[in-house]
Design a protein around this motif. Structure first.
Motif, PDB file in Angstrom:
ATOM      1  N   ASN A 240     -57.200  69.767 -14.300  1.00 13.82           N
ATOM      2  CA  ASN A 240     -58.204  69.789 -13.235  1.00 13.82           C
ATOM      3  C   ASN A 240     -58.584  71.197 -12.792  1.00 13.82           C
ATOM      4  N   CYS A 241     -57.848  72.195 -13.227  1.00 12.02           N
ATOM      5  CA  CYS A 241     -58.093  73.559 -12.742  1.00 12.02           C
ATOM      6  C   CYS A 241     -59.323  74.163 -13.420  1.00 12.02           C
ATOM      7  N   ASN A 242     -60.253  74.632 -12.586  1.00 10.05           N
ATOM      8  CA  ASN A 242     -61.470  75.244 -13.131  1.00 10.05           C
ATOM      9  C   ASN A 242     -61.406  76.767 -13.105  1.00 10.05           C
ATOM     10  N   GLY A 243     -60.237  77.287 -12.740  1.00 12.77           N
ATOM     11  CA  GLY A 243     -60.058  78.736 -12.765  1.00 12.77           C
ATOM     12  C   GLY A 243     -60.777  79.500 -11.673  1.00 12.77           C
ATOM     13  N   CYS A 244     -61.073  78.850 -10.553  1.00 12.79           N
ATOM     14  CA  CYS A 244     -61.819  79.526  -9.475  1.00 12.79           C
ATOM     15  C   CYS A 244     -60.984  80.587  -8.749  1.00 12.79           C
ATOM     16  N   LYS A 245     -59.668  80.561  -8.882  1.00 12.37           N
ATOM     17  CA  LYS A 245     -58.730  81.545  -8.308  1.00 12.37           C
ATOM     18  C   LYS A 245     -58.612  81.498  -6.787  1.00 12.37           C
ATOM     19  N   LYS A 246     -59.235  80.524  -6.161  1.00 13.66           N
ATOM     20  CA  LYS A 246     -59.193  80.493  -4.689  1.00 13.66           C
ATOM     21  C   LYS A 246     -57.762  80.353  -4.166  1.00 13.66           C
ATOM     22  N   CYS A 247     -56.922  79.675  -4.931  1.00 15.78           N
ATOM     23  CA  CYS A 247     -55.549  79.443  -4.472  1.00 15.78           C
ATOM     24  C   CYS A 247     -54.703  80.712  -4.525  1.00 15.78           C
ATOM     25  N   VAL A 248     -55.053  81.643  -5.405  1.00 15.31           N
ATOM     26  CA  VAL A 248     -54.193  82.812  -5.633  1.00 15.31           C
ATOM     27  C   VAL A 248     -53.950  83.584  -4.341  1.00 15.31           C
ATOM     28  N   ALA A 249     -55.038  83.866  -3.615  1.00 13.40           N
ATOM     29  CA  ALA A 249     -54.910  84.659  -2.393  1.00 13.40           C
ATOM     30  C   ALA A 249     -54.218  83.871  -1.282  1.00 13.40           C
ATOM     31  N   MET A 250     -54.215  82.542  -1.372  1.00 15.85           N
ATOM     32  CA  MET A 250     -53.593  81.738  -0.318  1.00 15.85           C
ATOM     33  C   MET A 250     -52.071  81.826  -0.350  1.00 15.85           C
ATOM     34  N   VAL A 265     -54.897  78.837 -13.513  1.00 19.00           N
ATOM     35  CA  VAL A 265     -53.778  79.500 -12.832  1.00 19.00           C
ATOM     36  C   VAL A 265     -52.448  78.898 -13.290  1.00 19.00           C
ATOM     37  N   VAL A 266     -51.405  79.730 -13.193  1.00 14.89           N
ATOM     38  CA  VAL A 266     -50.042  79.259 -13.435  1.00 14.89           C
ATOM     39  C   VAL A 266     -49.214  79.513 -12.187  1.00 14.89           C
ATOM     40  N   VAL A 267     -48.342  78.582 -11.869  1.00 13.49           N
ATOM     41  CA  VAL A 267     -47.500  78.743 -10.689  1.00 13.49           C
ATOM     42  C   VAL A 267     -46.069  78.997 -11.138  1.00 13.49           C
ATOM     43  N   ASP A 268     -45.474  80.042 -10.579  1.00 10.22           N
ATOM     44  CA  ASP A 268     -44.055  80.311 -10.799  1.00 10.22           C
ATOM     45  C   ASP A 268     -43.297  79.507  -9.740  1.00 10.22           C
ATOM     46  N   ARG A 269     -42.772  78.365 -10.163  1.00 10.23           N
ATOM     47  CA  ARG A 269     -42.199  77.459  -9.161  1.00 10.23           C
ATOM     48  C   ARG A 269     -40.890  77.962  -8.570  1.00 10.23           C
ATOM     49  N   GLU A 270     -40.270  78.904  -9.251  1.00 14.20           N
ATOM     50  CA  GLU A 270     -39.083  79.536  -8.693  1.00 14.20           C
ATOM     51  C   GLU A 270     -39.452  80.226  -7.368  1.00 14.20           C
ATOM     52  N   LYS A 271     -40.660  80.797  -7.336  1.00 11.77           N
ATOM     53  CA  LYS A 271     -41.100  81.532  -6.140  1.00 11.77           C
ATOM     54  C   LYS A 271     -41.736  80.624  -5.086  1.00 11.77           C
ATOM     55  N   CYS A 272     -42.049  79.389  -5.452  1.00  6.01           N
ATOM     56  CA  CYS A 272     -42.782  78.514  -4.529  1.00  6.01           C
ATOM     57  C   CYS A 272     -41.898  78.045  -3.374  1.00  6.01           C
ATOM     58  N   PHE A 273     -42.360  78.251  -2.145  1.00  2.00           N
ATOM     59  CA  PHE A 273     -41.633  77.814  -0.949  1.00  2.00           C
ATOM     60  C   PHE A 273     -42.121  76.443  -0.479  1.00  2.00           C
ATOM     61  N   GLY A 274     -43.130  75.900  -1.123  1.00  2.00           N
ATOM     62  CA  GLY A 274     -43.590  74.555  -0.767  1.00  2.00           C
ATOM     63  C   GLY A 274     -44.371  74.471   0.532  1.00  2.00           C
ATOM     64  N   CYS A 275     -45.065  75.555   0.889  1.00  2.00           N
ATOM     65  CA  CYS A 275     -45.779  75.572   2.179  1.00  2.00           C
ATOM     66  C   CYS A 275     -47.077  74.775   2.123  1.00  2.00           C
ATOM     67  N   GLY A 276     -47.637  74.610   0.937  1.00  2.00           N
ATOM     68  CA  GLY A 276     -48.850  73.810   0.789  1.00  2.00           C
ATOM     69  C   GLY A 276     -50.146  74.558   1.051  1.00  2.00           C
ATOM     70  N   ALA A 277     -50.073  75.840   1.363  1.00  2.00           N
ATOM     71  CA  ALA A 277     -51.297  76.598   1.685  1.00  2.00           C
ATOM     72  C   ALA A 277     -52.299  76.556   0.530  1.00  2.00           C
ATOM     73  N   CYS A 278     -51.801  76.666  -0.687  1.00  2.00           N
ATOM     74  CA  CYS A 278     -52.695  76.694  -1.844  1.00  2.00           C
ATOM     75  C   CYS A 278     -53.468  75.383  -1.992  1.00  2.00           C
TER      76      CYS A 278
END
Ligand code: SF4
Ligand code: SF4
Ligand code: SF4
Ligand code: SF4
Ligand code: SF4
Lengths: 301, 84
Positions: A240-250, A265-278
């Motif tokens: 579903n990702c269209n590469g808009c990059k909007k989530c990166v800055a979030m 985009v790729v997510v490094d889940r080790e770093k993910c705190f699960g805040c949901g901002a993205c």
């Protein structure tokens, strides 16, 4: 040693929302720990007043001959570093009746996404509810932003301390207004977090920023468990990702990067705190939160 | 171990009721990317008015995260910051 083992003083009286959805390890959906009775039982009113009078000095004032100036260097020292980390974590994780208002005893929090924050505000939080200036942002940037939400006895204490009071004269808010305020900051990309301050009293729902938040920094920069990751973790639906990059800055934890080859985009889940901002940024349902327990390799909070 | 960074803020110029009230300036706080500086009530002055303290100071707190970019040194209108 320091895994999330929250003991619940009177664990069976949960909020309505937990009774409905089950608490699933969510210590923060326990109405008891928000109550004024807990303040009286542990005699926390004076403790909190004393602590907040001198709040901004906590890191520079010496307690038993040490303060937090250059904490990173202290942690790098062989042996001593281990001792400092251990002592600091013990203070933060303390489940004893708090004694010293000049250190952050029993001050431990967890990242929470929007839905859980709304559940807290709607059912667990004790009135009066107050908006206060974020102390971390004031201390680190000199900027006042009324994005911290306090409950109950804590609201009365904050109301006596002018520097925490937002300029806007309507800082005592209804549950509904508190939800609106929290939602606004969450959608802007701030990290929702809920805090024992001190254990076992929950009175602080925050919208944090990194590196400004003094609770998040020790975890991100020094590996100390000053705050737990959320009960959730991000999941990607890459098709579903269209590469808009909007989530990166979030993402304030730098967990999301744009991959030039895949144009996704790729997510490094080790770093993910699960805040949901993205997830707020993604209009294409390529990102969603799922319970952390369902992803065993990242189950550590 | 790499050499430790030391950052001194001249408290005889900035803070504690001296020439500059850091709350009116905040340039160092805002220019520093890793947010090394801490704005806090001046230690020792808390008796004045503990509910609404008017004496504030700046201290470099998170020294090990300083990148030595020197932006704070350039930004300080009083030349009160030394990074070594
Ligand atoms: S914990 Fe978060 S919201 Fe609360 S004062 Fe710190 S940065 Fe601000
Ligand atoms: S990737 Fe994880 S930490 Fe980053 S914004 Fe999304 S949920 Fe938050
Ligand atoms: S916001 Fe959604 S669609 Fe855009 S890059 Fe991020 S994951 Fe992909
Ligand atoms: S030298 Fe750069 S990184 Fe270091 S304190 Fe100054 S502005 Fe911050
Ligand atoms: S920039 Fe200089 S004068 Fe301004 S607050 Fe910082 S140390 Fe004080």
């Amino acid at each position: 040693m320091l895994t999330a083992s929250y003991s619940r003083p009177n664990g069976d009286r949960m909020c309505e929302s937990c009774l409905k959805h089950g608490t699933a390890g969510k210590w923060y959906l326990n109405a008891e720990e928000y109550s004024n009775e807990i303040v009286e039982k542990y005699d926390l009113r004076d403790f909190l007043m004393e602590q907040y009078l001198n709040f901004e000095q906590m890191s520079v004032r010496k307690v038993n001959g040490v303060n937090a100036v250059g904490l990173g260097y202290k942690l790098q020292m062989p042996l001593i570093g281990k001792v400092v980390k251990h002592l600091a974590e013990n203070v933060l994780h303390s489940q004893n009746p708090p004694k010293n208002p000049l250190v952050a005893e029993g001050h431990i929090g967890q990242v929470i996404p929007l839905d859980d924050a709304i559940a807290i505000l709607e059912t667990c939080a004790v009135e009066p509810i107050i908006l206060k200036n974020c102390m971390c942002r004031y201390m680190s940037r000199g900027i006042k932003e009324a994005c911290c939400i306090n409950f109950g006895v804590m609201s009365d204490i904050v109301d006596k301390l002018p520097r925490f009071i937002p300029d806007d004269d309507k800082y005592f808010v209804t549950r509904k207004q508190a939800v609106e305020c929290f939602t606004k900051f969450n959608k802007r990309g701030y990290i929702g977090s809920i805090w024992y301050a001190p254990f076992p009293y929950i009175n602080n729902l925050c919208s944090c920023a990194n590196p400004e938040c003094a609770g998040i920094r020790p975890r991100v920069d020094f590996g100390m468990k000053s705050i737990y990751k959320a009960e959730y973790i991000i999941e990607t639906q890459q098709d579903n990702c269209n590469g808009c990059k909007k989530c990166v800055a979030m993402c304030q934890f730098n967990a999301i990067t744009y991959n030039l080859t895949m144009k996704k985009v790729v997510v490094d889940r080790e770093k993910c705190f699960g805040c949901g901002a993205c997830t707020h940024a993604c209009k294409d349902e390529a990102l969603y939160l799922r319970p952390r327990d369902e992803v065993p390799q990242f189950k550590e909070r | 171990m790499a050499k430790k960074t030391k950052i001194d803020v001249d408290h005889s110029v900035c803070g504690g009721g001296n020439k500059v009230d850091p709350r009116d300036c905040c340039k160092c706080l805002q220019i520093c990317e890793p947010a090394i500086f801490l704005l806090h009530q001046t230690v020792g002055a808390e008796e004045e008015d503990p509910y609404d303290p008017q004496l504030w100071s700046v201290t470099a707190l998170w020294l090990s995260l300083c990148t030595r970019c020197m932006k704070c040194v350039d930004a300080c209108p009083e030349g009160a910051i030394r990074v070594s």
